[in-house]
Design a protein around this motif. Structure first.
Motif, PDB file in Angstrom:
ATOM      1  N   VAL A 184       0.836  -1.208   0.000  1.00  0.00           N
ATOM      2  CA  VAL A 184       0.000   0.000   0.000  1.00  0.00           C
ATOM      3  C   VAL A 184       0.869   1.256   0.000  1.00  0.00           C
ATOM      4  O   VAL A 184       0.584   2.228  -0.708  1.00  0.00           O
ATOM      5  N   LYS A 185       1.949   1.237   0.762  1.00  0.00           N
ATOM      6  CA  LYS A 185       2.860   2.389   0.779  1.00  0.00           C
ATOM      7  C   LYS A 185       3.466   2.622  -0.600  1.00  0.00           C
ATOM      8  O   LYS A 185       3.633   3.767  -1.035  1.00  0.00           O
ATOM      9  N   ASP A 186       3.781   1.539  -1.301  1.00  0.00           N
ATOM     10  CA  ASP A 186       4.343   1.682  -2.647  1.00  0.00           C
ATOM     11  C   ASP A 186       3.295   2.176  -3.639  1.00  0.00           C
ATOM     12  O   ASP A 186       3.610   2.948  -4.560  1.00  0.00           O
ATOM     13  N   LEU A 187       2.048   1.760  -3.474  1.00  0.00           N
ATOM     14  CA  LEU A 187       0.981   2.286  -4.320  1.00  0.00           C
ATOM     15  C   LEU A 187       0.847   3.799  -4.120  1.00  0.00           C
ATOM     16  O   LEU A 187       0.723   4.565  -5.087  1.00  0.00           O
ATOM     17  N   GLN A 188       0.885   4.231  -2.868  1.00  0.00           N
ATOM     18  CA  GLN A 188       0.811   5.663  -2.574  1.00  0.00           C
ATOM     19  C   GLN A 188       2.011   6.401  -3.157  1.00  0.00           C
ATOM     20  O   GLN A 188       1.867   7.499  -3.712  1.00  0.00           O
ATOM     21  N   ARG A 189       3.183   5.799  -3.023  1.00  0.00           N
ATOM     22  CA  ARG A 189       4.406   6.410  -3.574  1.00  0.00           C
ATOM     23  C   ARG A 189       4.278   6.552  -5.084  1.00  0.00           C
ATOM     24  O   ARG A 189       4.634   7.584  -5.657  1.00  0.00           O
ATOM     25  N   ALA A 190       3.749   5.520  -5.723  1.00  0.00           N
ATOM     26  CA  ALA A 190       3.580   5.550  -7.168  1.00  0.00           C
ATOM     27  C   ALA A 190       2.601   6.646  -7.583  1.00  0.00           C
ATOM     28  O   ALA A 190       2.863   7.420  -8.515  1.00  0.00           O
ATOM     29  N   MET A 191       1.463   6.730  -6.899  1.00  0.00           N
ATOM     30  CA  MET A 191       0.471   7.736  -7.257  1.00  0.00           C
ATOM     31  C   MET A 191       1.010   9.148  -7.047  1.00  0.00           C
ATOM     32  O   MET A 191       0.755  10.049  -7.863  1.00  0.00           O
ATOM     33  N   THR A 192       1.771   9.354  -5.988  1.00  0.00           N
ATOM     34  CA  THR A 192       2.374  10.666  -5.736  1.00  0.00           C
ATOM     35  C   THR A 192       3.315  11.044  -6.878  1.00  0.00           C
ATOM     36  O   THR A 192       3.293  12.181  -7.369  1.00  0.00           O
ATOM     37  N   MET A 193       4.149  10.098  -7.319  1.00  0.00           N
ATOM     38  CA  MET A 193       5.073  10.351  -8.424  1.00  0.00           C
ATOM     39  C   MET A 193       4.314  10.737  -9.694  1.00  0.00           C
ATOM     40  O   MET A 193       4.699  11.663 -10.414  1.00  0.00           O
ATOM     41  N   LEU A 194       3.234  10.027  -9.972  1.00  0.00           N
ATOM     42  CA  LEU A 194       2.477  10.259 -11.195  1.00  0.00           C
ATOM     43  C   LEU A 194       1.783  11.610 -11.173  1.00  0.00           C
ATOM     44  O   LEU A 194       1.701  12.304 -12.191  1.00  0.00           O
ATOM     45  N   LEU A 195       1.261  11.988 -10.018  1.00  0.00           N
ATOM     46  CA  LEU A 195       0.598  13.281  -9.905  1.00  0.00           C
ATOM     47  C   LEU A 195       1.595  14.433 -10.023  1.00  0.00           C
ATOM     48  O   LEU A 195       1.256  15.514 -10.501  1.00  0.00           O
ATOM     49  N   GLU A 196       2.828  14.186  -9.588  1.00  0.00           N
ATOM     50  CA  GLU A 196       3.860  15.211  -9.679  1.00  0.00           C
ATOM     51  C   GLU A 196       4.495  15.274 -11.056  1.00  0.00           C
ATOM     52  O   GLU A 196       5.074  16.296 -11.430  1.00  0.00           O
ATOM     53  N   ASP A 197       4.402  14.176 -11.810  1.00  0.00           N
ATOM     54  CA  ASP A 197       5.034  14.113 -13.132  1.00  0.00           C
ATOM     55  C   ASP A 197       4.072  13.454 -14.111  1.00  0.00           C
ATOM     56  O   ASP A 197       4.117  12.248 -14.341  1.00  0.00           O
ATOM     57  N   ARG A 198       3.192  14.254 -14.700  1.00  0.00           N
ATOM     58  CA  ARG A 198       2.173  13.712 -15.610  1.00  0.00           C
ATOM     59  C   ARG A 198       2.808  13.069 -16.837  1.00  0.00           C
ATOM     60  O   ARG A 198       2.255  12.114 -17.415  1.00  0.00           O
ATOM     61  N   LYS A 199       3.972  13.558 -17.232  1.00  0.00           N
ATOM     62  CA  LYS A 199       4.680  12.973 -18.373  1.00  0.00           C
ATOM     63  C   LYS A 199       5.015  11.514 -18.098  1.00  0.00           C
ATOM     64  O   LYS A 199       4.902  10.654 -18.977  1.00  0.00           O
ATOM     65  N   LEU A 200       5.407  11.226 -16.854  1.00  0.00           N
ATOM     66  CA  LEU A 200       5.707   9.851 -16.460  1.00  0.00           C
ATOM     67  C   LEU A 200       4.447   8.997 -16.513  1.00  0.00           C
ATOM     68  O   LEU A 200       4.485   7.839 -16.942  1.00  0.00           O
ATOM     69  N   ALA A 201       3.323   9.570 -16.089  1.00  0.00           N
ATOM     70  CA  ALA A 201       2.048   8.842 -16.125  1.00  0.00           C
ATOM     71  C   ALA A 201       1.689   8.453 -17.553  1.00  0.00           C
ATOM     72  O   ALA A 201       1.280   7.318 -17.827  1.00  0.00           O
ATOM     73  N   VAL A 202       1.842   9.390 -18.476  1.00  0.00           N
ATOM     74  CA  VAL A 202       1.548   9.125 -19.887  1.00  0.00           C
ATOM     75  C   VAL A 202       2.499   8.065 -20.434  1.00  0.00           C
ATOM     76  O   VAL A 202       2.090   7.147 -21.159  1.00  0.00           O
ATOM     77  N   GLU A 203       3.749   8.170 -20.070  1.00  0.00           N
ATOM     78  CA  GLU A 203       4.790   7.270 -20.584  1.00  0.00           C
ATOM     79  C   GLU A 203       4.527   5.818 -20.200  1.00  0.00           C
ATOM     80  O   GLU A 203       4.512   4.921 -21.054  1.00  0.00           O
ATOM     81  N   VAL A 204       4.322   5.574 -18.908  1.00  0.00           N
ATOM     82  CA  VAL A 204       4.144   4.180 -18.469  1.00  0.00           C
ATOM     83  C   VAL A 204       2.791   3.625 -18.896  1.00  0.00           C
ATOM     84  O   VAL A 204       2.669   2.439 -19.200  1.00  0.00           O
ATOM     85  N   THR A 205       1.770   4.480 -18.952  1.00  0.00           N
ATOM     86  CA  THR A 205       0.458   4.016 -19.392  1.00  0.00           C
ATOM     87  C   THR A 205       0.506   3.619 -20.863  1.00  0.00           C
ATOM     88  O   THR A 205      -0.116   2.631 -21.277  1.00  0.00           O
ATOM     89  N   ALA A 206       1.253   4.369 -21.661  1.00  0.00           N
ATOM     90  CA  ALA A 206       1.420   4.025 -23.074  1.00  0.00           C
ATOM     91  C   ALA A 206       2.134   2.690 -23.220  1.00  0.00           C
ATOM     92  O   ALA A 206       1.787   1.878 -24.087  1.00  0.00           O
ATOM     93  N   GLU A 207       3.119   2.447 -22.385  1.00  0.00           N
ATOM     94  CA  GLU A 207       3.855   1.181 -22.439  1.00  0.00           C
ATOM     95  C   GLU A 207       2.948   0.004 -22.119  1.00  0.00           C
ATOM     96  O   GLU A 207       3.019  -1.049 -22.767  1.00  0.00           O
ATOM     97  N   VAL A 208       2.100   0.168 -21.118  1.00  0.00           N
ATOM     98  CA  VAL A 208       1.246  -0.930 -20.673  1.00  0.00           C
ATOM     99  C   VAL A 208       0.070  -1.148 -21.616  1.00  0.00           C
ATOM    100  O   VAL A 208      -0.238  -2.280 -22.002  1.00  0.00           O
ATOM    101  N   THR A 209      -0.601  -0.064 -21.992  1.00  0.00           N
ATOM    102  CA  THR A 209      -1.817  -0.190 -22.791  1.00  0.00           C
ATOM    103  C   THR A 209      -1.545  -0.224 -24.293  1.00  0.00           C
ATOM    104  O   THR A 209      -2.428  -0.581 -25.074  1.00  0.00           O
ATOM    105  N   ARG A 210      -0.332   0.203 -24.688  1.00  0.00           N
ATOM    106  CA  ARG A 210       0.059   0.313 -26.097  1.00  0.00           C
ATOM    107  C   ARG A 210      -0.781   1.348 -26.843  1.00  0.00           C
ATOM    108  O   ARG A 210      -0.867   1.319 -28.071  1.00  0.00           O
TER     109      ARG A 210
END
Length: 324
Positions: free
Chosen positions: A237-263
């Protein structure tokens, strides 16, 4: 002495892998869409110091929450994505006891809510205009399916007599409306965005009309695993929170990893992901227990659940976000 030293050396060689194998493994189910925190953990494990050292994750992809409930019940998973209705039905129908530990996606005022669309020039303007019409749904028995039925019931329509419901799935839904296979059908991102850019469809109703805020998906762990391994769940759960915090702070990272997963094309994802055209995301990932209870009460009153469900039975606060 030589024999003793040789024996000790062999013993050390055989013990070391055992210690390595003792790192607890958490078996996690995931799906597409709206699980960006998991996508980051899956694709960038090096960003999480505890992952791989204090615990490991064995990832398994599924097509929906219902099959994940079956896997949890069979003991093939420890944690997975859940929706309020799938969690409650698994509990009532098969005895699956679980804990809600973190929230993935929800809707609130000012953010995207899934909606049913019609052709731009359609004469259908209100719920009453749907009498005798064909209504599309993503999948029979899904959370959105039952929320759609709630909307029909709230507007005085009998979903068994007044309309015909057919499955379209999300990707083909817009084309099903355009070709007349259905008179109205569901749109979620990115399909809603694509339809809006084309401009030939318009919204008829949104699920926020049924309830707002609405919790669409959250992370749950089996009660048996959570009670036996609370520290592993806390690390997760702590890692999930850490991940969400990173994504909210860096939307570019969110787009990048989502593109990798969803293609999906990053350029398309960039138009809505982690904006007000997307579901709501919060860094704490704190589950909205009251909203989940309200939705289950609505579904129980509508007869979708065999009996009322008390969400407090699915709460163990020491393993639930937010955790420091």
């Amino acid at each position: 002495m030589k024999k003793l030293l040789t024996a000790l050396a062999l013993s050390a060689a055989t013990v070391a892998p055992v210690f390595a194998d003792e790192i607890p493994i958490l078996r996690v189910g995931w799906m597409i869409p709206a699980e960006e925190a998991k996508y980051l953990m899956l694709k960038r494990p090096e960003l999480f110091p505890d992952l791989g050292k204090k615990y490991k994750i064995e990832w398994s992809q599924f097509k929906g929450t219902s099959p994940m409930m079956q896997a949890l019940r069979a003991g093939a998973l420890d944690c997975s994505t859940m929706a309020p209705l799938s969690m409650a039905q698994a509990y009532l129908e098969s005895g699956l006891e679980s804990y809600i530990v973190a929230q993935h996606a929800h809707e609130e005022t000012g953010y995207f809510s899934p909606y049913w669309a019609v052709k731009k020039d359609s004469p259908i303007k209100t719920a009453q205009d749907l009498r005798g019409k064909i209504v599309g749904t993503n999948a029979y028995g899904s959370g959105m399916y039952y929320q759609m039925i709630l909307w029909l019931k709230q507007n005085g329509l009998d979903y068994k007599k007044d309309v015909k419901i057919v499955e379209t799935g999300f990707p083909p839904s817009a084309d099903a409306i355009r070709t007349g296979r259905v008179d109205t059908g569901p749109l979620v991102q990115p399909f809603a965005l694509l339809a809006e850019e084309k401009g030939d469809l318009r919204p008829l109703f949104t699920l926020s009309e049924v309830q707002s805020p609405t919790v669409y998906s959250f992370e749950g762990c089996s009660k048996a695993y959570g009670d036996k391994n609370p520290e592993v769940v806390r690390l997760y759960v702590k890692d999930l929170q850490r991940a969400m915090t990173m994504l909210l702070e860096d939307r570019k990272l969110a787009v990048e990893v989502t593109a990798e997963v969803t293609r999906a094309p990053a350029a398309m994802l960039d138009k809505y992901l982690f904006t007000n055209k997307d579901f709501t995301h919060i860094a704490t990932m704190k589950p909205d227990i009251d909203a989940i209870q309200q939705l289950l009460t609505l579904q129980s009153n509508a007869g979708f659940l065999a009996k009322p469900v008390d969400v407090s039975e699915f709460v163990r606060e020491d393993i639930m976000a937010p955790l420091n």
